[in-house]
Design an enzyme around this catalytic site. Sequence first.
Site, PDB file in Angstrom:
ATOM      1  N   GLY A 188       1.029  -1.170  -0.049  1.00  0.00           N
ATOM      2  CA  GLY A 188      -0.170  -0.597   0.080  1.00  0.00           C
ATOM      3  C   GLY A 188       1.155   1.305   0.042  1.00  0.00           C
TER       4      GLY A 188
ATOM      5  N   GLU B 201       4.377  -6.219   1.994  1.00  0.00           N
ATOM      6  CA  GLU B 201       3.743  -6.352   0.192  1.00  0.00           C
ATOM      7  C   GLU B 201       3.814  -5.590  -0.267  1.00  0.00           C
ATOM      8  OE1 GLU B 201       0.506  -8.399   1.537  1.00  0.00           O
ATOM      9  OE2 GLU B 201       1.019  -9.767   2.874  1.00  0.00           O
TER      10      GLU B 201
ATOM     11  N   ARG C 140       2.764  -1.002  -6.197  1.00  0.00           N
ATOM     12  CA  ARG C 140       2.949  -0.198  -6.445  1.00  0.00           C
ATOM     13  C   ARG C 140       3.931   0.685  -6.386  1.00  0.00           C
ATOM     14  NH1 ARG C 140      -1.471   2.915  -7.647  1.00  0.00           N
ATOM     15  NH2 ARG C 140      -2.934   1.724  -6.001  1.00  0.00           N
TER      16      ARG C 140
ATOM     17  N   CYS D 267     -14.506   3.711 -27.836  1.00  0.00           N
ATOM     18  CA  CYS D 267     -15.805   4.808 -28.100  1.00  0.00           C
ATOM     19  C   CYS D 267     -16.364   5.014 -26.752  1.00  0.00           C
ATOM     20  CB  CYS D 267     -17.191   4.069 -28.395  1.00  0.00           C
ATOM     21  SG  CYS D 267     -16.182   4.071 -31.049  1.00  0.00           S
TER      22      CYS D 267
END
Length: 434
Positions: A238, A287, A290, A356
Site C-alpha cells: 500500500g 508486500e 506499486r 468509443c
Amino acid sequence: MHDFRYIGGRLYCEQVPVETLVRKHGTPLYVYSQATLTEHFKRLDAALDPLPHSICFAVKSNSNLAVLRTMANLGSGFDIVSEGELRRVIAAGGDPRTCVFAGVGKSEDEISFALSRDIYCFNVESEPELERIDRIAARLRKKAPIAVRVNPNIDALTHAKITTGTYENKFGIAFERVEQVYVRASRLKHLRLRGVQMHIGSQLTEVKPFEQAVAKVAPLAARLGRRFGLEFFSLGGGLGIVYRPALDSGDASWWTSRAARNILTPESYAAAVLPHLRSLDLRILIEPGRFVSGNAGLLISRIEYIKQTGRKTFVIVDAAMNDLIRPAFYDSFHEILPVHQHNGPLVPSDVVGPICESGDCFCKDRPLPRLKAGESLAIFSAGAYGFVMASNYNSRGLAAEIMVHGRRAAVVNRRQKLSEIWEREQIPAWLKKR
Ligand SMILES: *Cc1c(COP(=O)(O)O)cnc(C)c1O
C-alpha cells in the site's frame, strides 16, 4: 527516484532514447527501467534493515516475467493472489517457498496447487477458508502454513476502490474476532499457524494510517505470537508513489522533495512503524507492489490527430483505456510529457484514446505544449496496475512491453497479433454460414 529524464531534449529510459524504442517496436509501448525497480526495492529493504524482514513483491501490480526475475534476483519474495500468479513466479525462476497467498476467494484447485508447491503462507481471509485449507491439507497429508488477515478497521484515506482495511470492505477478519479465530485454527490438525497479516489499502501517501494500524495490531500480534508460536507479522503493502509531478527526479532530490511535501518515503515509513515492532520477536513482512513498480514504467503512445473543437484541444493518441485503465477506473493522474521536449507555450489539452467511451481519457484540460500528429507522448508512472489490467476491449491487441537495463533494451512481451485475440473462440456447428 526514477531513470526517465530528458537529455538534450530527448526522453531517455536509463541510457536508451525512448524514440529509438518507438521506431523499433511501435506504439502503444510499455517501457520498464530495471534500475528503477532495483532502486525502489533496495531503498525499502535498507529502511527496514534494523529488523529481520522480508519483502514480498505484490505480483498483481506488474507480473511480467522479466520484472519477477528482477525481483527474485534481488532476494524478494512474492505476494500472490491466484494460481496463475504462482505459476508466473515459478516460470520466472522465483521460489514458491517465498510466496504468500492472499485473496478472499481461493478455490480448491488453487489451494491444492499452492500446497503442493510448499508456499510460505496462506493469508486467510475467512473462517470457511480456514476449514477448506485444513481439509485440503488433510487430503494431501500436509500441514498448511497460515496467517489470518486482520481487518484493523482503519481508514486508509485513499480511493474507495482501493481501501481495504475497514469493516465496509470484504477483506480480512474483524480485529475483535481475530484471537478466537486463532484458537479455532489451532484446533485444526492440518494447519500450522505461522503468522499474522494485514493490508489496509493501496496508494497511501501519508504514513499516519500505517502507523495507526500497526500501533493497533502490534500488541495483538505480540500476544498471538507468544501464544501460538508465530514466526512473522506482515504489514501488507500500500505504500504510495508520486504521480505528480513525475519529473522532479533523476537524482537524490526526488526523495528530498517527497519528504519536504510530507509524502511517505521508505525512511519515514520505517521511522513510523519500526518503533511499534522492535519488541515483537517476529519477522516483519511487507508486500509492496506499486511502490516498487509504479514509477518504473512508462506507457508510450503516438499522436494520431489533433482535433480542435470550439475552445477545446483534443490530442487523440493510439493508446487507450484498454492499455491503461487507471484514469478511467480510479480517476487517477498520470504525468504526460512529449518524448521530444518542447519549450513553447502550454495550452489546455485533453489526451484521449480511440475507444468509443467518454471515459477513454488520460487527462482533461492539462497544460501541454502545442503538440503535432506523429509525435510520441510518455504517460508516466504506468509500471503498476498498467499492463496487468489491460484488456482486448474494442478488439485492440495488447501492447508490447520492453525492459531497459543501462544501454540495453529487450522485448519482454511481444505485441499481441490481432488474430490472437479471437483464436480461442469458436462458432457452434449449427450456425451455418449463410
Ligand atoms: C494489492 C495488495 C498488495 C499490494 O498493494 P500495493 O498498493 O501495490 O502496494 C499487498 N498485499 C495485499 C494483500 C494486496 O491485496
